[in-house]
Design a protein around this motif. Structure first.
Motif: not given
Length: 165
Positions: A39-40, A43, A46-47, A120
């Motif tokens: 998940s990290e 994220a 994507n950032s 999410e």
């Protein structure tokens, strides 16, 4: 200093900036991202993929795409064996295919697929599957474009050492 030389210096600088970005990514960012949880990782990627789309990046990435052929054109002399011209055409071809092409037809589609995942609401299994689908192919393609960019940069540097027309 004439305009052709100035454009060649700008071309070398832009090519070096993108090569440095990709090299730095290979040496640090990808290694750091690889240590994150699924998940990290998703994220963070994507950032990064959103934030890199900025004027400074586009100026050097797209600028190199335009400057390499322009420098080759400006260093062309009809009827002569012009080493600088040949090196710059080679650098442009390597960049267009190995950097721009790999990015647009390899890395960007992977980025887009990753962005479509709703991290999410995704299950741990889905996050793991998306990361597996993304990470290894993306890093492989990134290494190709990094190597191509370094080769392109070497060709530009060597062209700067050749006699001009």
């Amino acid at each position: 200093m004439n305009m052709t030389t100035l454009i060649l210096i700008i071309t070398a600088t832009a090519t070096a900036l993108i090569a440095g970005l990709f090299y730095g990514y290979t040496c640090s960012v990808n290694l750091g991202l690889g240590k994150l949880t699924d998940s990290e990782y998703i994220a963070a990627m994507n950032s990064i993929n959103v934030q890199i789309l900025n004027p400074l990046f586009f100026a050097s990435f797209m600028g190199t795409l335009l400057l390499l052929p322009l420098s080759a054109y400006l260093n062309y002399t009809p009827g002569m064996n012009n080493t600088r011209f040949i090196l710059l055409v080679s650098a442009a071809l390597v960049y267009v295919i190995g950097v721009f092409g790999v990015t647009m037809f390899g890395n960007v589609p992977l980025n887009d697929a990753l962005a479509r995942l709703n991290a999410e609401t995704a299950s741990a299994k889905d996050l793991s599957a998306y990361r597996t689908m993304f990470e290894e192919p993306w890093n492989f393609l990134h290494n190709i474009r990094t190597l191509a960019n370094v080769i392109s940069l070497i060709l530009v540097i060597v062209s700067c050492c050749c006699e001009s027309k």
